[in-house]
Design an enzyme around this catalytic site. Structure first.
Site, PDB file in Angstrom:
ATOM      1  N   HIS A  52     -15.495  -2.682  -5.137  1.00 28.80           N
ATOM      2  CA  HIS A  52     -14.852  -2.953  -3.845  1.00 28.80           C
ATOM      3  C   HIS A  52     -15.885  -3.442  -2.821  1.00 28.80           C
ATOM      4  O   HIS A  52     -16.800  -2.713  -2.443  1.00 28.80           O
ATOM      5  CB  HIS A  52     -14.175  -1.669  -3.356  1.00 28.80           C
ATOM      6  CG  HIS A  52     -13.520  -1.787  -2.008  1.00 28.80           C
ATOM      7  ND1 HIS A  52     -12.143  -1.810  -1.845  1.00 28.80           N
ATOM      8  CD2 HIS A  52     -14.042  -1.887  -0.761  1.00 28.80           C
ATOM      9  CE1 HIS A  52     -11.856  -1.899  -0.554  1.00 28.80           C
ATOM     10  NE2 HIS A  52     -12.997  -1.951   0.129  1.00 28.80           N
TER      11      HIS A  52
ATOM     12  N   GLU B   9     -17.161   3.078  -5.507  1.00 30.52           N
ATOM     13  CA  GLU B   9     -16.360   1.970  -6.061  1.00 30.52           C
ATOM     14  C   GLU B   9     -17.269   0.748  -6.145  1.00 30.52           C
ATOM     15  O   GLU B   9     -17.434   0.033  -5.159  1.00 30.52           O
ATOM     16  CB  GLU B   9     -15.144   1.671  -5.158  1.00 30.52           C
ATOM     17  CG  GLU B   9     -14.093   2.769  -5.175  1.00 30.52           C
ATOM     18  CD  GLU B   9     -12.792   2.371  -4.472  1.00 30.52           C
ATOM     19  OE1 GLU B   9     -12.705   1.229  -3.964  1.00 30.52           O
ATOM     20  OE2 GLU B   9     -11.878   3.209  -4.439  1.00 30.52           O
TER      21      GLU B   9
ATOM     22  N   ALA C 282      -5.689   4.839  -0.866  1.00 31.97           N
ATOM     23  CA  ALA C 282      -5.657   5.005   0.587  1.00 31.97           C
ATOM     24  C   ALA C 282      -4.201   5.188   1.030  1.00 31.97           C
ATOM     25  O   ALA C 282      -3.286   4.598   0.450  1.00 31.97           O
ATOM     26  CB  ALA C 282      -6.251   3.775   1.258  1.00 31.97           C
TER      27      ALA C 282
ATOM     28  N   ASP D 171     -11.775  -6.834  -4.441  1.00 26.12           N
ATOM     29  CA  ASP D 171     -12.186  -6.078  -5.631  1.00 26.12           C
ATOM     30  C   ASP D 171     -12.604  -7.068  -6.711  1.00 26.12           C
ATOM     31  O   ASP D 171     -11.805  -7.922  -7.105  1.00 26.12           O
ATOM     32  CB  ASP D 171     -11.030  -5.213  -6.161  1.00 26.12           C
ATOM     33  CG  ASP D 171     -10.680  -4.079  -5.201  1.00 26.12           C
ATOM     34  OD1 ASP D 171     -11.498  -3.784  -4.304  1.00 26.12           O
ATOM     35  OD2 ASP D 171      -9.589  -3.498  -5.351  1.00 26.12           O
TER      36      ASP D 171
ATOM     37  N   GLN E  63       0.833  -1.201   0.000  1.00 26.64           N
ATOM     38  CA  GLN E  63       0.000   0.000   0.000  1.00 26.64           C
ATOM     39  C   GLN E  63       0.874   1.260   0.000  1.00 26.64           C
ATOM     40  O   GLN E  63       0.571   2.254  -0.645  1.00 26.64           O
ATOM     41  CB  GLN E  63      -0.941  -0.002   1.228  1.00 26.64           C
ATOM     42  CG  GLN E  63      -2.042   1.051   1.152  1.00 26.64           C
ATOM     43  CD  GLN E  63      -3.007   0.810  -0.001  1.00 26.64           C
ATOM     44  OE1 GLN E  63      -3.266  -0.325  -0.381  1.00 26.64           O
ATOM     45  NE2 GLN E  63      -3.522   1.881  -0.581  1.00 26.64           N
TER      46      GLN E  63
ATOM     47  N   HIS F 142      -8.012  -3.177   2.491  1.00 30.86           N
ATOM     48  CA  HIS F 142      -7.352  -4.338   1.885  1.00 30.86           C
ATOM     49  C   HIS F 142      -6.296  -4.924   2.828  1.00 30.86           C
ATOM     50  O   HIS F 142      -5.956  -6.097   2.726  1.00 30.86           O
ATOM     51  CB  HIS F 142      -6.723  -3.970   0.541  1.00 30.86           C
ATOM     52  CG  HIS F 142      -7.737  -3.825  -0.562  1.00 30.86           C
ATOM     53  ND1 HIS F 142      -8.268  -4.902  -1.217  1.00 30.86           N
ATOM     54  CD2 HIS F 142      -8.329  -2.731  -1.095  1.00 30.86           C
ATOM     55  CE1 HIS F 142      -9.147  -4.487  -2.125  1.00 30.86           C
ATOM     56  NE2 HIS F 142      -9.200  -3.167  -2.070  1.00 30.86           N
TER      57      HIS F 142
ATOM     58  N   SER G  58      -6.018   1.336   4.464  1.00 33.53           N
ATOM     59  CA  SER G  58      -6.754   0.575   3.446  1.00 33.53           C
ATOM     60  C   SER G  58      -7.404  -0.659   4.056  1.00 33.53           C
ATOM     61  O   SER G  58      -6.768  -1.430   4.781  1.00 33.53           O
ATOM     62  CB  SER G  58      -5.796   0.136   2.337  1.00 33.53           C
ATOM     63  OG  SER G  58      -6.468  -0.764   1.472  1.00 33.53           O
TER      64      SER G  58
HETATM   65 ZN   LIG Z   1     -10.618  -2.237  -3.224  1.00 31.89          ZN
END
Ligand SMILES: [Zn+2]
Length: 293
Positions: A262, A259, A197, A211, A176, A204, A202
């Protein structure tokens, strides 16, 4: 028609009035022909000049575009080198946040639980957190706590003829950091905050975010919202504990642009309750602050 200056100096030949200059009399048809020829040549030259100018314009435009492309590639190369350096040596990453004050509410801080809140006011704690239970299922690297439900979602989508693929799932802090620094090098910090991010912020990084794209991955990101797979997820994802995390119209609440791709695992009870109550964001569902940094 004769030029007006000829009106006083004319002669008549075979019934036609001609224009006489220095004792030379010219038939009006000849003058007309001569004028038309001059005009035709002039028009031709004009057209040639215009074509030449257009060609030069196109050439200049091409040079400008080539220069811009070269500059873009140079910046990309520079950013790639920066990112590679950060991956090799994460401690060199720019410190973009104050770890001690990056969770505004102090609530839902356990990054190992599907009940964690991560947004621009709630970082992952500790910043360098790595889930200890990562597994890979159907192309997604996620927390084992989400794995069974994810597998069930994947198979149900497949059975409904709406097979999905995964373009991104778990991302480490250093990945990230590299991603974020890449965007900083391209667009500056303000621009980067729009697309990416900051490291430590994030979802993630928790292993609870996925995603999605269509089955062969050819329609991802902004394209995904137009697919039948997206429509299927809207109807069914909650059953398996997943929610679309960032909706259009909720930018001020989540801190992110919409998004459609996501999805975040929160577990079926929360996801289904949110759906029943028609609540689109975790911030509103849990009554916790979101929005910008
Ligand atoms: Zn994402």
């Amino acid at each position: 028609m004769l030029p007006t200056k000829c009106t006083k100096n004319t002669s008549v030949s075979q019934g036609v009035k001609t224009c006489c200059i220095l004792a030379i009399c010219i038939h009006p048809d000849a003058i007309q022909w001569f004028t038309a020829s001059i005009n035709a040549v002039t028009d031709e030259r004009k057209a040639e000049s215009a074509a030449e100018l257009a060609r030069l314009d196109a050439e200049i435009q091409e040079i400008v575009e080539r220069k811009a492309e070269e500059e873009r590639l140079r910046k990309l190369e520079e950013a790639k080198q920066t990112a590679e350096e950060v991956i090799r040596n994460p401690s060199q990453a720019a410190q973009t946040i104050d770890a001690s004050s990056c969770n505004v509410s102090g609530k839902r801080t356990d990054a190992s639980q599907p009940s964690v809140l991560v947004n621009k006011k709630h970082c992952v704690q500790p910043l360098s957190y790595t889930p200890s239970d990562l597994v890979t299922v159907n192309g997604a690297t996620i927390s084992a706590k989400a794995a069974d439900d994810f597998q069930a979602l994947f198979l149900a989508a497949q059975a409904a003829g709406q097979t999905v693929s995964v373009t991104s799932s778990y991302r480490s802090y250093s990945t990230q950091t590299a991603t974020y620094n890449y965007w900083v090098s391209i667009s500056g910090a303000a621009g980067a905050d729009e697309y990416s991010a900051r490291p430590g912020y994030s979802e993630h990084q928790t292993g609870f975010a996925v995603d999605f794209a269509n089955s062969d991955g050819s329609c991802s990101l902004n394209c995904f919202g137009t697919t039948s797979q997206y429509a299927w997820l809207q109807d069914n994802a909650a059953t398996y504990g997943f929610i679309q995390r960032y909706y259009a119209g909720k930018e001020n609440v989540t801190g992110y642009m919409a998004e459609e791709w996501h999805y975040r695992y929160v577990g079926p009870p929360v996801a289904l309750d949110m759906k029943t109550k028609d609540i689109l964001t975790l911030e509103e569902y849990w009554g916790l602050p979101g929005g910008g940094y």
